[in-house]
Scaffold this motif. Structure first.
Motif, mmCIF file in Angstrom:
data_model
loop_
_atom_site.group_PDB
_atom_site.id
_atom_site.type_symbol
_atom_site.label_atom_id
_atom_site.label_comp_id
_atom_site.label_asym_id
_atom_site.label_seq_id
_atom_site.Cartn_x
_atom_site.Cartn_y
_atom_site.Cartn_z
ATOM 1 N N GLY A 113 0.855 -1.516 0.021
ATOM 2 C CA GLY A 113 -0.005 -0.036 -0.156
ATOM 3 C C GLY A 113 0.687 1.244 -0.073
ATOM 4 N N TYR A 114 1.946 1.132 -0.194
ATOM 5 C CA TYR A 114 2.983 2.406 -0.232
ATOM 6 C C TYR A 114 3.165 2.973 -1.534
ATOM 7 C CZ TYR A 114 4.591 1.549 4.711
ATOM 8 O OH TYR A 114 4.569 1.518 5.878
ATOM 9 N N LEU A 115 3.343 4.154 -1.753
ATOM 10 C CA LEU A 115 3.468 4.836 -2.929
ATOM 11 C C LEU A 115 5.007 5.219 -2.841
ATOM 12 C CD1 LEU A 115 1.552 8.077 -4.128
ATOM 13 C CD2 LEU A 115 3.976 7.608 -4.838
ATOM 14 N N VAL A 116 5.643 4.405 -3.673
ATOM 15 C CA VAL A 116 7.072 4.413 -3.782
ATOM 16 C C VAL A 116 7.769 5.196 -4.857
ATOM 17 C CG1 VAL A 116 8.953 2.611 -3.561
ATOM 18 C CG2 VAL A 116 6.619 1.928 -2.932
ATOM 19 N N VAL A 117 8.913 5.812 -4.488
ATOM 20 C CA VAL A 117 9.535 6.717 -5.316
ATOM 21 C C VAL A 117 10.927 6.134 -5.456
ATOM 22 C CG1 VAL A 117 10.054 8.835 -6.208
ATOM 23 C CG2 VAL A 117 8.166 8.622 -4.906
ATOM 24 N N SER A 118 11.714 5.854 -6.389
ATOM 25 C CA SER A 118 12.856 5.393 -6.589
ATOM 26 C C SER A 118 13.586 6.510 -7.526
ATOM 27 C CB SER A 118 13.379 4.197 -7.058
ATOM 28 O OG SER A 118 12.552 2.945 -6.210
ATOM 29 N N LEU A 119 14.792 6.807 -7.120
ATOM 30 C CA LEU A 119 15.701 7.810 -8.167
ATOM 31 C C LEU A 119 17.045 7.326 -8.289
ATOM 32 C CD1 LEU A 119 16.854 10.741 -6.145
ATOM 33 C CD2 LEU A 119 15.377 9.103 -4.899
ATOM 34 N N ASN A 120 17.618 7.957 -9.477
ATOM 35 C CA ASN A 120 19.049 7.761 -9.489
ATOM 36 C C ASN A 120 19.532 9.285 -9.046
ATOM 37 O OD1 ASN A 120 19.194 5.614 -11.071
ATOM 38 N ND2 ASN A 120 18.966 6.245 -13.075
ATOM 39 N N VAL A 136 8.796 17.379 -6.018
ATOM 40 C CA VAL A 136 7.861 17.214 -7.278
ATOM 41 C C VAL A 136 6.648 16.251 -6.778
ATOM 42 C CG1 VAL A 136 7.951 16.159 -9.564
ATOM 43 C CG2 VAL A 136 9.815 17.557 -8.699
ATOM 44 N N LEU A 137 6.760 15.387 -6.205
ATOM 45 C CA LEU A 137 5.517 14.341 -5.868
ATOM 46 C C LEU A 137 4.549 15.099 -5.278
ATOM 47 C CD1 LEU A 137 4.376 11.335 -5.596
ATOM 48 C CD2 LEU A 137 5.499 11.469 -3.180
ATOM 49 N N LEU A 138 4.892 15.868 -4.271
ATOM 50 C CA LEU A 138 3.775 16.687 -3.515
ATOM 51 C C LEU A 138 3.232 17.801 -4.371
ATOM 52 C CD1 LEU A 138 5.417 16.694 0.046
ATOM 53 C CD2 LEU A 138 3.799 15.095 -1.003
ATOM 54 N N ALA A 139 3.919 18.195 -5.604
ATOM 55 C CA ALA A 139 3.419 19.376 -6.243
ATOM 56 C C ALA A 139 2.520 18.621 -7.449
ATOM 57 C CB ALA A 139 4.575 20.264 -7.150
ATOM 58 N N ASP A 140 2.348 17.369 -7.612
ATOM 59 C CA ASP A 140 1.740 16.848 -8.450
ATOM 60 C C ASP A 140 0.190 16.644 -8.054
ATOM 61 O OD1 ASP A 140 0.198 14.433 -9.759
ATOM 62 O OD2 ASP A 140 1.803 14.653 -11.178
ATOM 63 N N ASP A 141 -0.794 17.328 -8.410
ATOM 64 C CA ASP A 141 -2.056 17.648 -8.011
ATOM 65 C C ASP A 141 -2.625 16.023 -7.743
ATOM 66 O OD1 ASP A 141 -2.018 20.214 -7.934
ATOM 67 O OD2 ASP A 141 -3.180 20.471 -10.119
ATOM 68 N N ASP A 142 -2.399 15.124 -8.530
ATOM 69 C CA ASP A 142 -3.024 13.864 -8.592
ATOM 70 C C ASP A 142 -2.465 13.080 -7.467
ATOM 71 O OD1 ASP A 142 -4.746 11.767 -9.147
ATOM 72 O OD2 ASP A 142 -3.224 10.759 -10.485
ATOM 73 N N LEU A 143 -1.251 13.071 -7.504
ATOM 74 C CA LEU A 143 -0.346 12.387 -6.807
ATOM 75 C C LEU A 143 -0.357 12.758 -5.176
ATOM 76 C CD1 LEU A 143 2.998 11.200 -8.659
ATOM 77 C CD2 LEU A 143 0.804 9.693 -8.273
ATOM 78 N N VAL A 180 16.935 13.868 -3.003
ATOM 79 C CA VAL A 180 15.780 13.122 -2.516
ATOM 80 C C VAL A 180 14.517 14.149 -2.141
ATOM 81 C CG1 VAL A 180 14.804 11.601 -0.814
ATOM 82 C CG2 VAL A 180 17.264 11.308 -1.554
ATOM 83 N N SER A 181 15.054 15.248 -1.677
ATOM 84 C CA SER A 181 14.121 16.161 -1.280
ATOM 85 C C SER A 181 13.324 16.984 -2.398
ATOM 86 C CB SER A 181 14.733 17.228 -0.391
ATOM 87 O OG SER A 181 14.948 16.887 0.834
ATOM 88 N N ARG A 182 14.207 17.150 -3.592
ATOM 89 C CA ARG A 182 13.589 17.778 -4.691
ATOM 90 C C ARG A 182 12.537 16.827 -5.275
ATOM 91 N NH1 ARG A 182 18.851 20.081 -5.283
ATOM 92 N NH2 ARG A 182 19.652 18.202 -6.580
ATOM 93 N N VAL A 183 13.022 15.159 -5.407
ATOM 94 C CA VAL A 183 11.861 14.477 -5.849
ATOM 95 C C VAL A 183 10.653 14.365 -5.155
ATOM 96 C CG1 VAL A 183 11.438 11.996 -6.023
ATOM 97 C CG2 VAL A 183 13.620 12.766 -6.905
#
Length: 277
Positions: free
Chosen positions: A41-48, A78-85, A72-75
């Motif tokens: 149930g987690y929304l998972v974000v992986s980055l390079n 972006v996630l929290l700026a996405d209206d849907d996500l 990581v903070s910038r990612v």
């Protein structure tokens, strides 16, 4: 694990897990954990991480230590700026999970203050400890600026065989208020001495907000994806990342993932975070 491209996010709000890979790794290294977290149930974000990612290495990366956690903070921005996500996330449950140098990244985001001079003094002229070599080769000196990386949105951190504990100020570690889980390899790598590295974490992280465990049968690389058939021939001199475990990596992954998910779901109720339900 099945992967569905552009799959819709399930209804409701979900906790977030940010994954940070190790030095010269890449986002796919912990895809096995990302899949299990998503199933839970987690929304998972992986980055390079530009500068410390395989195929994108900056020889002077350690002269700018704040960059890695800020990526990581910038990612997350972006996630929290996405209206849907953003509407699907639980802002009170945002965890960061990191392997090796990713664990260092997670601890700085959680509020650990890393002083390069402390690590330099602890390392001295050592050439046999991986963490000393990695930071030294990256250009870090005693004069390198202390990174300001605390992200107050982070509510929990998981350190997977983290390196660099000797550089963190004891005072900042004592003041950590969010839950911290430190899982380390039970099979000692001479370049990552258990007493000097992992067990020092156990002694410095605050008992009230942290849990520590050594994963029996695991090596430093057990926290990465399984090696495919024939991988050792392809890797050649780097084939050691597939060797040395005393338990199947798939089984280790199941144990690690269940422990991480149990810990994150426990929140501040840590008394049972490392125990089976």
């Amino acid at each position: 694990m099945w992967v569905v491209k552009d799959a819709p996010v399930q209804a409701g709000t979900h906790p977030v897990a940010l994954l940070s890979h190790g030095y010269s790794g890449l986002w796919r290294n912990q895809a096995w954990l990302a899949a299990r977290l998503a199933q839970a149930g987690y929304l998972v974000v992986s980055l390079n991480h530009p500068g410390t990612t395989f195929g994108d290495m900056d020889p002077s990366w350690a002269t700018r230590l704040a960059e890695r956690p800020r990526q990581v903070s910038r990612v997350l921005d972006v996630l929290l700026a996405d209206d849907d996500l953003a509407s699907r996330t639980d802002p009170a449950r945002i965890a960061v999970i990191g392997h090796s140098l990713g664990g260092w990244t997670a601890l700085t985001l959680a509020g650990g203050v890393f002083d390069p001079a402390r690590l330099q003094n602890a390392c001295g002229n050592s050439t046999d400890k991986m963490v000393c070599t990695v930071f030294r080769n990256g250009g870090m000196t005693k004069q390198t600026a202390v990174p300001d990386a605390l992200d107050g949105r982070i509510s929990a951190a998981v350190l997977l065989d983290m390196e660099g504990i000797h550089g963190f100020t004891p005072g900042s570690l004592r003041e950590l208020s969010i839950p911290i889980l430190a899982l380390t390899a039970g099979i000692e790598d001479p370049a990552l001495p258990l007493e000097w590295e992992s067990r020092t974490q156990s002694s410095l992280l605050p008992a009230a907000t942290s849990r520590y465990a050594e994963v029996i049968g695991a090596t430093h690389f057990s926290f990465m994806s399984e090696c495919k058939p024939g991988a050792e021939d392809i890797l050649e001199e780097d084939a050691f990342i597939c060797r040395g475990e005393t338990a199947p990596r798939a089984r280790l992954h199941e144990d690690i993932a269940s422990t991480v998910i149990r810990f994150l779901n426990a929140g501040h109720h840590l008394v049972s975070a490392l125990q089976s339900p």
